[in-house]
Design a protein around this motif. Structure first.
Motif, PDB file in Angstrom:
ATOM      1  N   ARG A 116       0.838  -1.207   0.000  1.00 57.17           N
ATOM      2  CA  ARG A 116       0.000   0.000   0.000  1.00 57.17           C
ATOM      3  C   ARG A 116       0.870   1.255   0.000  1.00 57.17           C
ATOM      4  NH1 ARG A 116      -0.832   1.377   5.770  1.00 57.17           N
ATOM      5  NH2 ARG A 116      -2.928   2.224   5.504  1.00 57.17           N
ATOM      6  N   HIS A 117       2.044   1.164   0.595  1.00 53.03           N
ATOM      7  CA  HIS A 117       2.953   2.312   0.567  1.00 53.03           C
ATOM      8  C   HIS A 117       3.581   2.482  -0.820  1.00 53.03           C
ATOM      9  CE1 HIS A 117       2.334   2.601   4.831  1.00 53.03           C
ATOM     10  NE2 HIS A 117       2.749   1.356   4.993  1.00 53.03           N
ATOM     11  N   TRP A 168       1.074   4.129  -2.876  1.00 53.77           N
ATOM     12  CA  TRP A 168       1.002   5.555  -2.514  1.00 53.77           C
ATOM     13  C   TRP A 168       2.101   6.342  -3.238  1.00 53.77           C
ATOM     14  CZ3 TRP A 168      -1.573   9.519  -1.110  1.00 53.77           C
ATOM     15  CH2 TRP A 168      -1.007  10.597  -0.408  1.00 53.77           C
ATOM     16  N   ALA A 169       3.285   5.745  -3.355  1.00 53.15           N
ATOM     17  CA  ALA A 169       4.342   6.391  -4.148  1.00 53.15           C
ATOM     18  C   ALA A 169       3.913   6.458  -5.612  1.00 53.15           C
ATOM     19  CB  ALA A 169       5.656   5.629  -4.007  1.00 53.15           C
ATOM     20  N   ASN A 173       0.942   6.847  -6.624  1.00 50.40           N
ATOM     21  CA  ASN A 173       0.021   7.989  -6.671  1.00 50.40           C
ATOM     22  C   ASN A 173       0.821   9.290  -6.795  1.00 50.40           C
ATOM     23  OD1 ASN A 173      -0.865  10.210  -4.532  1.00 50.40           O
ATOM     24  ND2 ASN A 173      -2.751   9.472  -5.481  1.00 50.40           N
ATOM     25  N   MET A 204      -5.160   8.530  -9.403  1.00 49.17           N
ATOM     26  CA  MET A 204      -6.288   8.172  -8.543  1.00 49.17           C
ATOM     27  C   MET A 204      -6.413   6.656  -8.423  1.00 49.17           C
ATOM     28  SD  MET A 204      -6.806  11.236  -7.925  1.00 49.17           S
ATOM     29  CE  MET A 204      -8.005  11.217  -6.616  1.00 49.17           C
ATOM     30  N   ASP A 205      -6.124   5.944  -9.510  1.00 54.24           N
ATOM     31  CA  ASP A 205      -6.177   4.475  -9.470  1.00 54.24           C
ATOM     32  C   ASP A 205      -5.168   3.918  -8.455  1.00 54.24           C
ATOM     33  OD1 ASP A 205      -8.134   4.424 -11.434  1.00 54.24           O
ATOM     34  OD2 ASP A 205      -6.752   3.964 -13.078  1.00 54.24           O
ATOM     35  N   LEU A 208      -4.096   5.373  -5.859  1.00 52.84           N
ATOM     36  CA  LEU A 208      -4.655   5.627  -4.528  1.00 52.84           C
ATOM     37  C   LEU A 208      -5.722   4.576  -4.220  1.00 52.84           C
ATOM     38  CD1 LEU A 208      -4.900   7.413  -1.984  1.00 52.84           C
ATOM     39  CD2 LEU A 208      -6.513   8.858  -3.249  1.00 52.84           C
ATOM     40  N   GLY A 209      -6.526   4.258  -5.217  1.00 46.60           N
ATOM     41  CA  GLY A 209      -7.534   3.206  -5.048  1.00 46.60           C
ATOM     42  C   GLY A 209      -6.891   1.872  -4.682  1.00 46.60           C
ATOM     43  N   ALA A 214      -3.986   1.426  -3.200  1.00 53.52           N
ATOM     44  CA  ALA A 214      -3.489   1.545  -1.827  1.00 53.52           C
ATOM     45  C   ALA A 214      -4.644   1.398  -0.830  1.00 53.52           C
ATOM     46  CB  ALA A 214      -2.789   2.879  -1.640  1.00 53.52           C
ATOM     47  N   GLN A 215      -5.799   1.937  -1.182  1.00 54.43           N
ATOM     48  CA  GLN A 215      -6.937   1.877  -0.252  1.00 54.43           C
ATOM     49  C   GLN A 215      -7.578   0.492  -0.215  1.00 54.43           C
ATOM     50  OE1 GLN A 215      -9.255   5.339  -1.444  1.00 54.43           O
ATOM     51  NE2 GLN A 215      -8.039   6.658  -0.113  1.00 54.43           N
ATOM     52  N   TYR A 216      -7.631  -0.192  -1.342  1.00 59.63           N
ATOM     53  CA  TYR A 216      -8.149  -1.568  -1.318  1.00 59.63           C
ATOM     54  C   TYR A 216      -7.231  -2.484  -0.512  1.00 59.63           C
ATOM     55  CZ  TYR A 216     -12.066  -0.863  -4.514  1.00 59.63           C
ATOM     56  OH  TYR A 216     -13.256  -0.475  -5.078  1.00 59.63           O
ATOM     57  N   SER A 235      -5.443  -1.522   1.939  1.00 60.54           N
ATOM     58  CA  SER A 235      -5.675  -1.153   3.340  1.00 60.54           C
ATOM     59  C   SER A 235      -6.945  -1.816   3.855  1.00 60.54           C
ATOM     60  CB  SER A 235      -5.806   0.370   3.476  1.00 60.54           C
ATOM     61  OG  SER A 235      -4.704   1.018   2.884  1.00 60.54           O
ATOM     62  N   ARG A 236      -7.973  -1.842   3.023  1.00 57.72           N
ATOM     63  CA  ARG A 236      -9.222  -2.497   3.450  1.00 57.72           C
ATOM     64  C   ARG A 236      -9.005  -3.981   3.677  1.00 57.72           C
ATOM     65  NH1 ARG A 236     -14.424  -0.997  -0.070  1.00 57.72           N
ATOM     66  NH2 ARG A 236     -15.239  -2.604   1.331  1.00 57.72           N
TER      67      ARG A 236
END
Lengths: 334, 507
Positions: A128-129, A132-133, A135, A159-160, A162-163, A165-167, A169-170
């Motif tokens: 996820r990190h 983020w990079a 992103n 944005m993808d 970031l998506g 990274a967020q998935y 994280s979930r």
């Protein structure tokens, strides 16, 4: 039988804006993609030099060493303008949402033994990190790149990532019954575990690249092009065999997105390399540099993930990148 | 049973939780652009995320809006929705939007990508990135909405060429490039706060309500569809300014100077919008004077009073705007009218009903000064001597508007201010613009001034206004000039006849 519907017919005076007609003529109307990207970026008469980069114009083709006759040639094979992009992602989002529910309801990850769970936390969640990079780096490409076709797609890539990274994280939250402890663990290894440090150093280095096309190659072709196959394909298969098939469901978005966005990445690199021998030579140098750096950085992670098969698995993934680059007109040493 | 993670905590994990303190590169090397403006940030974690949208939710909401919007645009095109306009004169407003405002949406997309890369605080970066992609949406949905008008009317076809060259489009272009070439903190102050938060109603309301009043379903639809994006952007604007003010007291004078500057630049830009409201809408929504009263003098001023606790005062020269509000649009329309040979839109003298409306809205000054002038122009036109000024105007070095506004305290005297930098004199239209110049003279001496470019031969070697129009790819008397007798008017009348002759229930 045909039904003869009568409506007002008004003869159009023209079909296309002039700058679109200059590319495709006025015989048939442009697609919404073409209309939405071509000529969108201002081209001349910039009033002031950026105070943050006085050496360049606000929009400046010389922020990269890549030279193109026309940066508007960088068309996205997916033909994404905002509407088609966001509707496609919403469909994927909906299916991903069902996967999360399904995995949670059926307790599909409960069967995974602790050793594999630790591997998952320490090998997959830190990505996820990395995303983020991705992103941040695509924000650079959008901000400092040239021509609306490429930079608008870079904004979607931003944005993808970031998506992604967020998935991830979930997924980490779901594994820990909605507590952040696994995400905390993953961050700790990302920051301190020796096996992650070479990759983190490389990722931090990528964030300092000034040439946006080099950054495109480093981030979108090489970093993602090695990390995704290694982890979301090879490691995911191992995990599935060990009772973690539920985890694949949590990564469906990531896997589909990587396959789809790779089509865009490939088209950009291929076009730039085909434009001139100079471009191709630069892309070869950048790809080789970053490939060497990232393959070396992934070695300890491959060893951790695949044990004695680590070297061979990484070599396989690396060979995949070499073959992919060759198809794009970028000849790397095998 | 899974515990419910609080929304705020969960959002923090999905955003700033992704970030880390680098150890292999200095922070200043990763983020080289967010310190040189002098803004002191002690704690980026104090940034309160103005809207807690993760990407999955973002895609879901935005896709719903896009599906509806494009369904309506498709129907609009299929059913020749352009025939339902109040009058083809209305399209001058839409042309101005496509040529002057849609490019700003694109510029915002790139500018927010820069801010979304430049800030070292992860929360601020994500907020700016989301606005960046939203602005791309706005640029593209507008193009897709206006593309249909291009098929039937003049003035749309060459917008991309004109955007970068035309004298009157230099007004919005230089405005946004001024913001984009500033540092990221000034950029978000100028665009997110001064423009989106304080002044946006004065841009959006006239255009979108104007569209609704005048039967323009395409513009109305994208306007309404963009509304929820805009409210997110406004929230970001307020958050940015409060954040800077709360972080350190040294930030207060810097922010105040930016608010002074961007209030004035925004106000000058809005002169074009006000003129559109008063003159280009066949069915009027409200007058510029009324809009300024509601959206600035009531709402805007109240907002500044809220900021007083941080030591922020009303922007400089706001009282000048109040003095000008009953003449701004009339002075501007006279300029557009007379330079009509170098415009990608049509101008005209308002009809009697419209003049009465203006007398009612603007009172004595209009009736005694501007109405007689408009009647004189009408008389000339009826004699076959439609007035065009075919010489080049002197243009303000800052706002790029021809220097024709009048003294705040005397509407009979032209207002000119002369400023000097590096041994050269430059002209400004007002004390507001002169102040902006004097604060950063080396920035504004760089400005490209269209009439000077023409004299230097940098406009394709054009020697007169017609050659200049040709260089802008304007077709003389088709894209340019008087509305009455224009091809747009002739087509409109013919199509209306044909439309009325078609039985309403045929489809």
């Amino acid at each position: 039988m045909t039904i003869d519907l009568r409506t007002t017919h008004v003869e159009p005076l023209r079909r296309n804006f002039d700058h679109i007609a200059a590319r495709i003529g006025d015989d048939k109307p442009a697609s919404r993609y073409q209309e939405g990207v071509w000529g969108l970026q201002p081209a001349v008469n910039f009033h002031y030099r950026p105070t943050w980069d006085p050496a360049h114009e606000l929009y400046d083709p010389t922020r990269t060493a890549i030279v193109m006759r026309d940066f508007d040639d960088f068309v996205d094979p997916r033909q994404y303008y905002y509407g088609t992009w966001t509707m496609q992602r919403a469909r994927q989002q909906e299916s991903q949402e069902k996967n999360f529910e399904f995995v949670e309801k059926r307790g599909l990850l409960a069967a995974l033994d602790d050793a594999w769970r630790v591997k998952l936390v320490e090998l997959v969640l830190p990505l996820r990190h990395v995303a983020w990079a991705g992103n941040t780096n695509n924000a650079s490409i959008c901000a400092y790149g040239f021509g609306a076709p490429l930079t608008s797609a870079a904004a979607m890539q931003m944005m993808d990532e970031l998506g992604v990274a967020q998935y991830l994280s979930r997924a980490g939250l779901l594994l820990a019954d909605n507590e952040p402890r696994f995400l905390d663990d993953a961050k700790r290894v990302w920051m301190t575990a020796p096996m992650w440090q070479p990759l983190r150093a490389a990722v931090e280095l990528s964030m300092t690249i000034a040439d946006w096309f080099e950054l495109f190659v480093a981030q979108n072709l090489v970093i993602d092009g090695l990390v995704h196959p290694l982890v979301f394909d090879r490691f995911d298969r191992r995990l599935a065999a060990a009772g973690g098939a539920g985890f694949s469901l949590l990564n469906e978005f990531v896997v589909d997105w990587y396959a789809e966005s790779s089509r865009w990445v490939d088209a950009m690199v291929k076009l730039a390399a085909a434009e001139s021998a100079d471009n191709a030579a630069r892309i070869v140098t950048w790809t080789s540099d970053w490939r060497a750096r990232i393959v070396a950085a992934l070695a300890p992670l491959a060893e951790y993930g695949f044990g004695p098969d680590g070297t061979a698995t990484l070599a396989e993934v690396d060979a995949g990148l070499v073959a992919r680059a060759a198809r794009l007109g970028v000849a790397l040493e095998g | 049973m899974a515990k419910k993670l609080g929304l705020k905590e969960r959002y923090a994990l999905m955003t700033r939780g992704l970030d880390w303190e680098p150890s292999y590169q200095p922070l200043d090397k990763l983020f080289p652009y967010d310190s040189y403006e002098g803004i002191v940030i002690k704690d980026w974690d104090a940034w309160a995320d103005p809207f807690r949208l993760t990407m999955d939710a973002y895609w879901k909401y935005q896709a719903e809006k896009e599906r509806k919007l494009y369904a309506i645009l498709d129907a609009f095109q299929q059913n020749n929705g352009q025939l339902n306009l109040s009058d083809a004169r209305y399209l001058s407003a839409v042309k101005l939007w496509l040529q002057g405002v849609t490019p700003l949406e694109y510029a915002a997309h790139r500018g927010f990508a820069h801010a979304g890369r430049a800030f070292r605080g992860a929360g601020a970066r994500i907020a700016c990135q989301m606005q960046s992609i939203d602005e791309l949406r706005h640029a593209q949905t507008q193009l897709h909405a206006f593309s249909h008008y291009n098929k039937f009317f003049s003035g749309f076809h060459n917008f991309a060429h004109m955007r970068d060259r035309a004298w009157y489009l230099s007004i919005p272009k230089s405005f946004f490039e001024d913001a984009m070439t500033a540092g990221p903190f000034e950029f978000v102050t100028s665009i997110s706060f001064a423009f989106e938060y304080v002044l946006t109603n004065l841009l959006f309301m006239p255009f979108v309500s104007g569209a609704a009043y005048n039967g323009d379903m395409a513009t109305t639809t994208f306007g309404f569809s963009a509304q929820s994006d805009e409210s997110r952007h406004m929230t970001l604007g307020l958050e940015v300014v409060k954040f800077m003010l709360e972080q350190h007291e040294d930030n207060v004078p810097i922010v105040q100077a930016w608010l002074d500057k961007w209030f004035w630049r925004g106000y000058r830009l809005l002169g074009l919008v006000g003129t559109m409201m008063d003159y280009m809408l066949p069915k009027k929504v409200m007058s510029w004077q009324e809009a300024w009263g509601i959206y600035w003098e009531e709402n805007g001023v109240a907002l500044f009073h809220d900021l007083a606790r941080y030591g922020i005062r009303l922007p400089k020269h706001h009282e000048v705007a109040a003095k000008e509000k009953n003449r701004l649009t009339h002075e501007m329309w006279t300029v557009l009218y007379q330079y009509g040979n170098a415009l990608g839109l049509h101008t005209w003298v308002p009809n009697d009903e419209e003049l009465d409306w203006m007398s009612e809205k603007y009172g004595e000054l209009f009736t005694s000064m501007y109405r007689p002038r408009l009647l004189h122009l009408r008389e000339l036109e009826q004699r076959g001597e439609r007035f065009f000024n075919n010489r080049l105007p002197m243009v303000c070095q800052v706002c790029q508007i021809p220097v024709f506004y009048t003294e705040p305290d005397d509407p009979h005297v032209q207002c000119v201010r002369i400023v000097e930098a590096a041994g050269t004199k430059h002209h400004c239209c007002s004390d507001g613009c002169a102040d902006i110049f004097n604060r950063e003279p080396m920035k504004y001496v760089q400005a490209l001034i269209p009439p000077q470019q023409i004299y230097r031969g940098e406009a394709g070697g054009a020697r007169d206004i017609f050659e200049y129009g040709a260089w802008l790819h304007l077709e003389r008397d088709v894209d340019t000039g008087e509305y009455r007798g224009s091809p747009d008017q002739r087509h409109w009348q013919a199509w209306q006849q044909q439309h009325k002759a078609t039985p309403a229930d045929a489809a």
